[in-house]
Enzyme design. Structure first.
Site, PDB file in Angstrom:
ATOM      1  N   ALA A 236      -2.235   0.865 -16.504  1.00  0.00           N
ATOM      2  CA  ALA A 236      -3.519   1.143 -15.845  1.00  0.00           C
ATOM      3  C   ALA A 236      -4.137   2.488 -16.187  1.00  0.00           C
ATOM      4  O   ALA A 236      -5.238   2.781 -15.734  1.00  0.00           O
ATOM      5  CB  ALA A 236      -3.332   1.064 -14.324  1.00  0.00           C
TER       6      ALA A 236
ATOM      7  N   TYR B  60       4.096  -8.091 -32.342  1.00  0.00           N
ATOM      8  CA  TYR B  60       3.007  -8.149 -31.362  1.00  0.00           C
ATOM      9  C   TYR B  60       2.426  -9.568 -31.274  1.00  0.00           C
ATOM     10  O   TYR B  60       2.185 -10.091 -30.177  1.00  0.00           O
ATOM     11  CB  TYR B  60       1.921  -7.151 -31.769  1.00  0.00           C
ATOM     12  CG  TYR B  60       0.817  -6.929 -30.775  1.00  0.00           C
ATOM     13  CD1 TYR B  60       1.021  -6.155 -29.636  1.00  0.00           C
ATOM     14  CD2 TYR B  60      -0.455  -7.457 -30.995  1.00  0.00           C
ATOM     15  CE1 TYR B  60      -0.007  -5.929 -28.736  1.00  0.00           C
ATOM     16  CE2 TYR B  60      -1.489  -7.228 -30.103  1.00  0.00           C
ATOM     17  CZ  TYR B  60      -1.263  -6.464 -28.972  1.00  0.00           C
ATOM     18  OH  TYR B  60      -2.291  -6.240 -28.089  1.00  0.00           O
TER      19      TYR B  60
ATOM     20  N   LYS C 208       2.488 -11.869 -27.944  1.00  0.00           N
ATOM     21  CA  LYS C 208       1.242 -12.312 -27.323  1.00  0.00           C
ATOM     22  C   LYS C 208       1.123 -13.835 -27.307  1.00  0.00           C
ATOM     23  O   LYS C 208       0.520 -14.407 -26.385  1.00  0.00           O
ATOM     24  CB  LYS C 208       0.045 -11.682 -28.044  1.00  0.00           C
ATOM     25  CG  LYS C 208      -0.087 -10.180 -27.830  1.00  0.00           C
ATOM     26  CD  LYS C 208      -0.219  -9.818 -26.361  1.00  0.00           C
ATOM     27  CE  LYS C 208      -0.675  -8.386 -26.160  1.00  0.00           C
ATOM     28  NZ  LYS C 208      -0.790  -8.026 -24.721  1.00  0.00           N
TER      29      LYS C 208
END
Length: 250
Positions: A11, A151, A155
């Site tokens: 965040a 990655y 994903k």
């Protein structure tokens, strides 16, 4: 009206920070989570200045005890978390023959293990309330991208994970969806340009020329998509992967 408690991982900046701001603007109380709570100070302050409520937390989403402690703390401080956005992510890009086992494991642990640990930890709160929303952040890289075997695999795995959780948790009033961003202007995409040895302005300009809407994305584009999935009106939408990429694939 019930005030929902939401957890957003990764965040501190970029997409994660935009998610925190949007969820707070939508009336939620938001736990902004990153490896360092201090890194979330700016977004928490921005939420407060806009009249919303957010609190910073530190956690390693790939570490089981850290995740358990985080979710317990959020529940005690802010109320049962019934919204989770799994956004935390890292890059360890390299061509296959240069990629180390550590590069592979780091990406898998943060993305897949992190999504699993966080989702497992919050689902009890969601099923107990009879209402919950999980949004997982995938990527267009799930379709394959040079230099991103780790990655891309992570994903893509997130999409299968999303669909399975949607099947398991649906009868408890919990929906689970994924967003697959295209090129979004963040520090992570700047790192990709640096890895390729391309000036960032040239990198985004070339990318925009290939995107049907003729621009690259902004973190707020992803936050807007997440906001839809979290609504009560979206209760019949689950197990979906929404590509937010300016076109069918970008």
């Amino acid at each position: 009206m019930t005030t929902r408690t939401a957890i957003v991982t990764g965040a501190a900046r970029g997409i994660g920070a935009a998610l925190v701001r949007r969820l707070a603007a939508d009336g939620m109380t938001v736990a902004a989570v990153d490896l360092s709570a201090d890194a979330c100070d700016d977004v928490v302050a921005a939420v407060a200045a806009a009249g919303g409520t957010a609190k910073a937390y530190s956690a390693d989403v790939s570490d089981e005890p850290s995740v358990a402690e985080l979710v317990d703390s959020v529940a005690q401080d802010l109320g049962a978390p019934t919204v989770l956005i799994n956004n935390a992510g890292v890059l360890r890009d390299n061509l296959l023959f240069k990629m180390t086992a550590e590069d592979w494991d780091t990406v898998m642990n943060v993305h897949l293990r992190g999504h699993f640990l966080m989702s497992r930890a919050v689902q009890a709160h969601m099923t107990g309330q009879g209402w919950g929303r999980i949004v997982n952040v995938s990527s267009t890289s799930s379709l394959g991208n040079r230099g991103q075997a780790n990655y891309s695999a992570a994903k893509a795995g997130i999409q299968g994970f999303t669909k399975t959780l949607a099947i398991e948790l649906g009868k408890f009033g919990v929906t689970v969806n994924a967003i697959a961003p295209g090129l979004i202007e963040t520090a992570m995409t700047k790192a990709t340009a640096e890895r390729m040895g391309v000036p960032y302005e040239d990198f985004t300009k070339r990318a925009a020329q290939q995107i049907p809407v003729a621009r690259v994305g902004q973190p707020e584009d992803i936050a807007a998509a997440a906001s839809f999935f979290l609504r009560d009106e979206a209760s019949f939408v689950s197990g979906q992967v929404l590509y937010v990429a300016g076109g069918p694939r970008a």
